[in-house]
Design a protein around this motif. Structure first.
Motif, PDB file in Angstrom:
ATOM      1  N   UNK A   8       0.810  -1.203   0.000  1.00 17.77           N
ATOM      2  CA  UNK A   8       0.000   0.000   0.000  1.00 17.77           C
ATOM      3  C   UNK A   8       0.847   1.257   0.000  1.00 17.77           C
ATOM      4  N   UNK A   9       0.186   2.387  -0.199  1.00 20.84           N
ATOM      5  CA  UNK A   9       0.896   3.652  -0.205  1.00 20.84           C
ATOM      6  C   UNK A   9       0.021   4.750  -0.761  1.00 20.84           C
ATOM      7  N   UNK A  10       0.661   5.869  -1.017  1.00 18.63           N
ATOM      8  CA  UNK A  10      -0.023   7.027  -1.581  1.00 18.63           C
ATOM      9  C   UNK A  10       0.222   7.074  -3.085  1.00 18.63           C
ATOM     10  N   UNK A  11      -0.841   7.214  -3.840  1.00 21.29           N
ATOM     11  CA  UNK A  11      -0.721   7.256  -5.297  1.00 21.29           C
ATOM     12  C   UNK A  11      -1.715   8.281  -5.836  1.00 21.29           C
ATOM     13  N   UNK A  12      -1.371   8.885  -6.946  1.00 25.80           N
ATOM     14  CA  UNK A  12      -2.254   9.858  -7.568  1.00 25.80           C
ATOM     15  C   UNK A  12      -3.361   9.153  -8.352  1.00 25.80           C
ATOM     16  N   UNK A  13      -4.480   9.811  -8.525  1.00 22.28           N
ATOM     17  CA  UNK A  13      -5.537   9.223  -9.360  1.00 22.28           C
ATOM     18  C   UNK A  13      -5.001   8.844 -10.734  1.00 22.28           C
ATOM     19  N   UNK A  14      -5.413   7.683 -11.201  1.00 24.99           N
ATOM     20  CA  UNK A  14      -4.907   7.165 -12.462  1.00 24.99           C
ATOM     21  C   UNK A  14      -3.660   6.324 -12.330  1.00 24.99           C
ATOM     22  N   UNK A  84      -5.362   2.331 -12.795  1.00 24.08           N
ATOM     23  CA  UNK A  84      -6.345   3.402 -12.933  1.00 24.08           C
ATOM     24  C   UNK A  84      -7.061   3.665 -11.596  1.00 24.08           C
ATOM     25  N   UNK A  85      -6.264   3.849 -10.581  1.00 27.89           N
ATOM     26  CA  UNK A  85      -6.829   4.036  -9.247  1.00 27.89           C
ATOM     27  C   UNK A  85      -7.610   5.338  -9.149  1.00 27.89           C
ATOM     28  N   UNK A  86      -8.663   5.276  -8.349  1.00 22.85           N
ATOM     29  CA  UNK A  86      -9.551   6.416  -8.152  1.00 22.85           C
ATOM     30  C   UNK A  86      -9.576   6.788  -6.667  1.00 22.85           C
ATOM     31  N   UNK A 120      -2.644   0.161   3.904  1.00 26.31           N
ATOM     32  CA  UNK A 120      -3.415   1.350   3.546  1.00 26.31           C
ATOM     33  C   UNK A 120      -3.080   1.813   2.141  1.00 26.31           C
ATOM     34  N   UNK A 121      -4.116   2.015   1.359  1.00 24.16           N
ATOM     35  CA  UNK A 121      -3.991   2.590   0.022  1.00 24.16           C
ATOM     36  C   UNK A 121      -4.701   3.938   0.032  1.00 24.16           C
ATOM     37  N   UNK A 122      -3.972   4.970  -0.335  1.00 20.67           N
ATOM     38  CA  UNK A 122      -4.544   6.306  -0.398  1.00 20.67           C
ATOM     39  C   UNK A 122      -4.373   6.838  -1.807  1.00 20.67           C
ATOM     40  N   UNK A 123      -5.491   7.183  -2.428  1.00 17.10           N
ATOM     41  CA  UNK A 123      -5.472   7.719  -3.784  1.00 17.10           C
ATOM     42  C   UNK A 123      -5.878   9.187  -3.702  1.00 17.10           C
ATOM     43  N   UNK A 124      -4.914  10.033  -3.950  1.00 14.29           N
ATOM     44  CA  UNK A 124      -5.161  11.460  -3.783  1.00 14.29           C
ATOM     45  C   UNK A 124      -4.145  12.252  -4.592  1.00 14.29           C
ATOM     46  N   UNK A 125      -4.590  13.407  -5.080  1.00 11.25           N
ATOM     47  CA  UNK A 125      -3.675  14.290  -5.790  1.00 11.25           C
ATOM     48  C   UNK A 125      -3.086  15.311  -4.829  1.00 11.25           C
TER      49      UNK A 125
END
Length: 125
Positions: A8-14, A84-86, A120-125
């Motif tokens: 898991x981690x922090x990733x931007x949308x898409x 393609x994470x949202x 934890x997966x966080x999808x955020x810009x």
């Protein structure tokens, strides 16, 4: 802890992430493996699973076409490739295992007896 979920981690949308579910002390190839997730304030939901006897897979509608579950028996690991994470994919992701007679898609959370800690997966810009 019999199962270890990681990746898991922090990733931007898409963006993409690959989660791993590894076992110590027992083999995963004899078991059905499922991925669940729980978003803040929501119930835990089953999003994908892979059966042991026929390799059949299941995907929730919310992730179908974007997530792929697979086994790598040589590493005793099951993966969840997430593309393609949202933002709505933000959640704690858990893997679970159980010896099941039927294809894993028909089983619910209560049918899985062995769980790993979440990642934890966080999808955020």
């Amino acid at each position: 802890v019999p199962l270890q979920a990681s990746g898991g981690g922090l990733v931007q949308p898409g963006g993409s992430l690959k989660l791993s579910c590894a076992a110590s002390g027992f083999r995963l190839d004899y078991l059905a493996i499922a991925w669940f997730r729980q978003a803040p304030g929501k119930e835990r939901e089953k999003i994908s699973c892979i059966s042991s006897h026929d390799g059949s897979t299941y995907y929730a509608d919310s992730v179908k076409g974007r997530f792929t579950i697979s086994r790598y028996n040589a590493k005793n690991t099951v993966y969840l490739q997430m593309n393609n994470l949202k933002p709505e994919d933000t959640a704690v992701y858990y893997c679970a295992s159980e010896r099941l007679a039927l294809s894993c898609g028909v089983y619910s959370e209560a049918d899985f007896g062995s769980w790993g800690q979440g990642t934890l997966v966080t999808v955020s810009s």
